[in-house]
Structures are given as structure tokens and as C-alpha cells.
Enzyme design. Structure first.
Site, PDB file in Angstrom:
ATOM      1  N   LEU A  60       0.826  -0.859  -0.127  1.00 58.85           N
ATOM      2  CA  LEU A  60      -0.327  -0.332   0.011  1.00 58.85           C
ATOM      3  C   LEU A  60       1.298   1.223  -0.077  1.00 58.85           C
ATOM      4  CD1 LEU A  60      -2.997  -0.861   2.143  1.00 58.85           C
ATOM      5  CD2 LEU A  60      -2.258  -2.095  -0.064  1.00 58.85           C
ATOM      6  N   ASP A  75      10.522   2.836   6.144  1.00 57.39           N
ATOM      7  CA  ASP A  75      10.052   0.870   7.018  1.00 57.39           C
ATOM      8  C   ASP A  75      11.218   0.364   7.446  1.00 57.39           C
ATOM      9  OD1 ASP A  75       8.056  -0.393   4.836  1.00 57.39           O
ATOM     10  OD2 ASP A  75      10.074  -1.827   5.782  1.00 57.39           O
ATOM     11  N   GLY A 103       3.013   1.110   8.345  1.00 50.58           N
ATOM     12  CA  GLY A 103       3.819   0.276   9.252  1.00 50.58           C
ATOM     13  C   GLY A 103       3.455  -0.856   9.689  1.00 50.58           C
ATOM     14  N   SER A 117      -7.529  -1.632  10.597  1.00 48.49           N
ATOM     15  CA  SER A 117      -8.251  -3.187   9.881  1.00 48.49           C
ATOM     16  C   SER A 117      -9.548  -3.655  10.222  1.00 48.49           C
ATOM     17  CB  SER A 117      -6.875  -4.047   9.899  1.00 48.49           C
ATOM     18  OG  SER A 117      -7.598  -6.285   8.737  1.00 48.49           O
ATOM     19  N   HIS A 162     -10.378  -6.239  10.305  1.00 49.54           N
ATOM     20  CA  HIS A 162      -9.611  -7.436  12.062  1.00 49.54           C
ATOM     21  C   HIS A 162      -9.833  -6.931  13.132  1.00 49.54           C
ATOM     22  CE1 HIS A 162      -8.876 -10.390   8.629  1.00 49.54           C
ATOM     23  NE2 HIS A 162      -7.622  -9.255   8.108  1.00 49.54           N
ATOM     24  N   TYR A 184      -3.496  -9.661  15.782  1.00 49.52           N
ATOM     25  CA  TYR A 184      -2.838  -8.894  15.031  1.00 49.52           C
ATOM     26  C   TYR A 184      -4.855  -7.877  14.618  1.00 49.52           C
ATOM     27  CZ  TYR A 184      -3.227  -6.947   9.665  1.00 49.52           C
ATOM     28  OH  TYR A 184      -3.592  -5.957   9.017  1.00 49.52           O
ATOM     29  N   LYS A 223      -4.509  -3.306  16.192  1.00 46.15           N
ATOM     30  CA  LYS A 223      -5.511  -2.358  15.696  1.00 46.15           C
ATOM     31  C   LYS A 223      -6.631  -2.098  16.334  1.00 46.15           C
ATOM     32  CE  LYS A 223      -3.608  -3.336  11.314  1.00 46.15           C
ATOM     33  NZ  LYS A 223      -2.550  -2.095  10.958  1.00 46.15           N
ATOM     34  N   CYS A 234      -7.161  -4.928  -0.216  1.00 53.38           N
ATOM     35  CA  CYS A 234      -6.494  -3.808  -1.055  1.00 53.38           C
ATOM     36  C   CYS A 234      -5.841  -4.940  -2.064  1.00 53.38           C
ATOM     37  CB  CYS A 234      -6.405  -2.774  -0.546  1.00 53.38           C
ATOM     38  SG  CYS A 234      -5.311  -1.493  -1.660  1.00 53.38           S
ATOM     39  N   ARG A 249     -15.000 -13.585  -0.727  1.00 51.85           N
ATOM     40  CA  ARG A 249     -15.183 -12.953   0.217  1.00 51.85           C
ATOM     41  C   ARG A 249     -14.937 -11.570  -0.599  1.00 51.85           C
ATOM     42  NH1 ARG A 249     -10.550 -10.854   3.500  1.00 51.85           N
ATOM     43  NH2 ARG A 249     -11.412  -9.731   5.781  1.00 51.85           N
TER      44      ARG A 249
HETATM   45  N1  LIG Z   1      -3.184  -5.015   2.444  1.00 51.16           N
HETATM   46  C1  LIG Z   1      -4.603  -4.965   2.551  1.00 51.16           C
HETATM   47  O1  LIG Z   1      -5.732  -5.571   1.869  1.00 51.16           O
HETATM   48  C2  LIG Z   1      -4.509  -4.340   4.097  1.00 51.16           C
HETATM   49  C3  LIG Z   1      -6.080  -5.128   4.439  1.00 51.16           C
HETATM   50  C4  LIG Z   1      -6.399  -3.944   6.420  1.00 51.16           C
HETATM   51  C5  LIG Z   1      -5.050  -3.698   6.656  1.00 51.16           C
HETATM   52  N2  LIG Z   1      -3.728  -3.223   6.121  1.00 51.16           N
HETATM   53  C6  LIG Z   1      -2.969  -2.289   6.742  1.00 51.16           C
HETATM   54  O2  LIG Z   1      -2.327  -1.244   6.083  1.00 51.16           O
HETATM   55  C7  LIG Z   1      -0.891  -1.236   6.191  1.00 51.16           C
HETATM   56  C8  LIG Z   1      -0.139  -1.626   5.208  1.00 51.16           C
HETATM   57  O3  LIG Z   1      -0.253  -2.733   4.311  1.00 51.16           O
HETATM   58  P1  LIG Z   1       0.373  -3.364   3.356  1.00 51.16           P
HETATM   59  O4  LIG Z   1      -0.689  -4.571   2.730  1.00 51.16           O
HETATM   60  O5  LIG Z   1       1.192  -2.509   2.207  1.00 51.16           O
HETATM   61  O6  LIG Z   1       0.917  -4.105   3.595  1.00 51.16           O
HETATM   62  P2  LIG Z   1       2.903  -4.953   3.666  1.00 51.16           P
HETATM   63  O7  LIG Z   1       3.615  -5.389   4.328  1.00 51.16           O
HETATM   64  O8  LIG Z   1       3.223  -5.011   1.713  1.00 51.16           O
HETATM   65  O9  LIG Z   1       3.688  -3.158   4.467  1.00 51.16           O
HETATM   66  C9  LIG Z   1       3.993  -3.189   5.681  1.00 51.16           C
HETATM   67  C10 LIG Z   1       5.214  -2.583   5.561  1.00 51.16           C
HETATM   68  O10 LIG Z   1       5.603  -2.278   7.168  1.00 51.16           O
HETATM   69  C11 LIG Z   1       6.941  -2.817   6.980  1.00 51.16           C
HETATM   70  N3  LIG Z   1       6.818  -2.533   8.205  1.00 51.16           N
HETATM   71  C12 LIG Z   1       6.817  -4.513   9.132  1.00 51.16           C
HETATM   72  N4  LIG Z   1       7.870  -4.134  10.232  1.00 51.16           N
HETATM   73  C13 LIG Z   1       8.112  -3.057  10.749  1.00 51.16           C
HETATM   74  C14 LIG Z   1       8.519  -2.743  12.089  1.00 51.16           C
HETATM   75  N5  LIG Z   1       9.348  -3.056  13.151  1.00 51.16           N
HETATM   76  N6  LIG Z   1       9.583  -1.152  11.714  1.00 51.16           N
HETATM   77  C15 LIG Z   1       9.550  -0.578  10.533  1.00 51.16           C
HETATM   78  N7  LIG Z   1       8.650  -1.139   9.222  1.00 51.16           N
HETATM   79  C16 LIG Z   1       7.588  -2.405   9.765  1.00 51.16           C
HETATM   80  C17 LIG Z   1       6.960  -3.990   6.286  1.00 51.16           C
HETATM   81  O11 LIG Z   1       9.026  -4.051   6.272  1.00 51.16           O
HETATM   82  C18 LIG Z   1       6.150  -3.214   5.427  1.00 51.16           C
HETATM   83  O12 LIG Z   1       7.053  -2.718   3.811  1.00 51.16           O
HETATM   84  C19 LIG Z   1      -0.406  -2.316   7.563  1.00 51.16           C
HETATM   85  O13 LIG Z   1      -0.561  -1.299   8.359  1.00 51.16           O
HETATM   86  C20 LIG Z   1      -1.727  -3.130   7.556  1.00 51.16           C
HETATM   87  O14 LIG Z   1      -1.743  -3.647   8.533  1.00 51.16           O
HETATM   88  C21 LIG Z   1      -3.837  -3.442   4.818  1.00 51.16           C
END
Ligand SMILES: NC(=O)c1ccc[n+]([C@@H]2O[C@H](COP(=O)([O-])OP(=O)(O)OC[C@H]3O[C@@H](n4cnc5c(N)ncnc54)[C@H](O)[C@@H]3O)[C@@H](O)[C@H]2O)c1
Length: 274
Positions: free
Chosen positions: A13, A32, A71, A110, A112, A135, A139, A165, A172
């Protein structure tokens, strides 16, 4: 704005958001835990940091107008693994935002956080938390943290309860899909709405089968334009009949609703790497 900070900038994202965000500020500071980002634009900088590292996160956030906090460890995992990035990390972000006078934090929450609600039960943005694992619990913690920092310290927050996303690959997702375009629209409205206080909005497209109600967040002006119904014939023709007794199909959290606490559920979502 002079400076926007984006955590999770190397993630999926984060990758969708960097282009649009870099147009809204003089500098977009991407951070990151990953080693780096290959294609930084002229006004983007990259700082590698662990969200659990308080000093590093404070230094990154100093001087920011807004923080986009994306993140996280993105899966069900043990409490010990979730604690650093998703719980202490959120505390570090909001404490730094408060200390450094950041106007607003926009948070990737999320579905969740409310994943154990059955999908045939109406849920608006104001239902009590009902997490489907550690998880989701993190949130919930972060949403409550956001509300507390708004009420006690005046840091505005928009918590985006994103559903899915990702490319639509299962039944679903016909309800839960958030397109990349709608994600950008939702984030842009969360930034440019003049006053938000503390707000929660679902991150979902205008799907015919959307299982959530964003009416109470309509003041944000988010009007999704995409609809997963375009994928329905294909997805339904290629899916086996679903067991209505299975919470993985009946609950908002999908497979997160049935996985054991601490056990990964993301593989069951069949995400396509885009
Ligand atoms: N993609 C979805 O459908 C979805 C749905 C609900 C919520 N989200 C939320 O959106 C956000 C982005 O999700 P995404 O799909 O891009 O996931 P992703 O895993 O691609 O991105 C998450 C990023 O966080 C970084 N990260 C993890 N641990 C870390 C740490 N200790 N310190 C610094 N950075 C760290 C990872 O390196 C990664 O680049 C997250 O918070 C996720 O919970 C995403």
C-alpha cells in the site's frame, strides 16, 4: 504541507500511496524497516527504521505536518511478534506526533479490529471492537490510542479500517475489495478534509456486496468509484460451494476468524503479488 511522513513505505500500500502523497508536500519522508526503496522521486527521502525504535521514530516525525502510519507486521502472529511493530510502534508514532505538534495521523487500521462480527449483521464505524486475533487486537489498541491522543492531546486521527486492498481472487473479496484508486481517494479525503477530530472509516470500494456501512464517516467526502461486481461472474463460476457454518466465510475477518491465535492466516487469502 512542508513534510508528510509515510511509515510502511516499502510495502504494497505504501507503493500505491507514495506517488499521490509526494504531490501533497514539499518533502515526503518514507520510512520502513526494509533496506531501501529503489524508485524515490525527487522530493522523497528514505529513512530505514524499526517502528519499535522510539528515538528513530521521533527523529523521523519531527517537523511533519501529517503522518500516514501504514507500517506493521501484516498477518496474524504471536503476541510477542506483534508487540514491537504493531503496538509499541503505534505508541511511538502517536507520542512523537503529539510531542512534535503533528496535526493529524492517518492510520491503516483493519477490518480485523471487528473481524468476529458475522457478515449478515450490520456494522457501522461505531460498533464495539471485536478482534479476530492478536493482529486485530493491535489494530483495536491503535484505534483507542488514536482516540486518546485526540481527546487528551488534540492530535487528529483518521483510522481507515481497510478490508482487502488486493486483486480480487475469492468470493469474500467481492464484498471486501478496496481498489488502489479508491485507497488513494480515501487517503486524499482523509488529508484534505479541514477538520476530522477522531474518525473511523471503512476502506472499501463501492461494491454491491460491501458488508460494512460508512454512513457515519460520510463527512470525509470519500465517494468510492470502483465496484468488485465486475469480477463476480468469473469468481463465482470458479469457486466451490462455501460452507455456511464456516466462520471463515460468515465473519468479516474471513480466514482470520478461524485461524488459531498467533497462527498466520494470510496464505488463505490467496493474495496475488502486484
Ligand atoms: N493490504 C490490505 O488489504 C490491508 C488490509 C487491512 C489493513 N492493512 C494495513 O495496511 C498497512 C499496509 O499493508 P500492506 O498490505 O501494504 O502490507 P505490507 O506488508 O506490504 O507493508 C507493511 C510494511 O511495514 C513494514 N514493517 C513491518 N515491520 C516493521 C517494523 N518493525 N518497522 C518498520 N516497518 C515495518 C514492512 O517492511 C512493510 O514494508 C498495514 O498497516 C496493514 O495492517 C492492509
Amino acid at each position: 504541507m512542508k513534510k508528510i511522513v509515510l511509515t510502511g513505505a516499502a510495502g504494497r500500500l505504501g507503493g500505491y500511496l507514495r506517488g499521490p502523497l509526494s504531490k501533497l508536500a514539499d518533502t515526503l519522508v518514507c520510512t520502513d524497516i526494509a533496506d531501501g526503496i529503489d524508485d524515490l522521486a525527487g522530493n522523497e527521502t528514505y529513512v530505514q527504521a524499526d517502528l519499535a525504535d522510539k528515538a528513530a521514530i521521533h527523529a523521523i516525525i519531527e517537523g511533519a505536518d501529517m503522518v500516514l502510519h501504514f507500517g506493521a507486521l501484516v498477518d496474524e502472529a504471536s503476541f510477542e511478534d506483534i508487540l514491537g511493530p504493531n503496538i509499541i510502534g503505534s505508541y511511538n508514532v502517536w507520542e512523537a506526533a503529539s510531542l512534535h505538534g503533528v496535526r493529524r495521523v492517518i492510520y491503516a487500521s483493519s477490518i480485523h479490529a471487528v473481524g468476529m462480527y458475522p457478515k449478515n449483521e450490520h456494522i457501522g464505524v461505531d460498533v464495539p471492537h471485536r478482534p479476530d486475533g492478536f493482529y486485530g487486537l493491535a489494530k483495536c489498541f491503535s484505534e483507542d490510542l488514536a482516540r486518546m491522543y485526540w481527546e487528551k492531546r488534540g492530535v487528529e486521527a483518521v483510522c481507515l479500517r481497510i478490508l482487502s486492498c488486493a486483486t480480487v481472487t475469492n468470493p469474500r473479496a467481492l464484498g471486501s475489495w478496496l481498489s488502489e484508486g479508491d485507497l488513494v481517494r480515501l487517503v486524499e479525503r482523509s488529508i484534505d478534509t479541514p477538520v476530522t477530530g477522531f474518525a473511523i472509516a471503512y476502506g472499501v470500494s463501492a461494491n454491491d456486496r460491501s458488508p460494512v456501512d460508512n454512513a457515519a464517516a460520510s463527512f470525509l467526502g470519500y465517494r468510492p468509484q470502483d465496484n468488485a461486481e465486475q469480477f463476480a461472474d468469473d469468481i463465482l463460476a470458479n469457486s466451490d460451494p462455501l460452507d455456511p457454518q464456516d466462520k471463515a466465510h460468515m465473519c468479516h475477518g474471513g480466514p482470520f476468524a478461524t485461524t488459531e491465535l498467533g497462527v498466520s492466516a494470510i496464505a488463505a487469502l490467496n493474495l496475488v503479488d502486484d
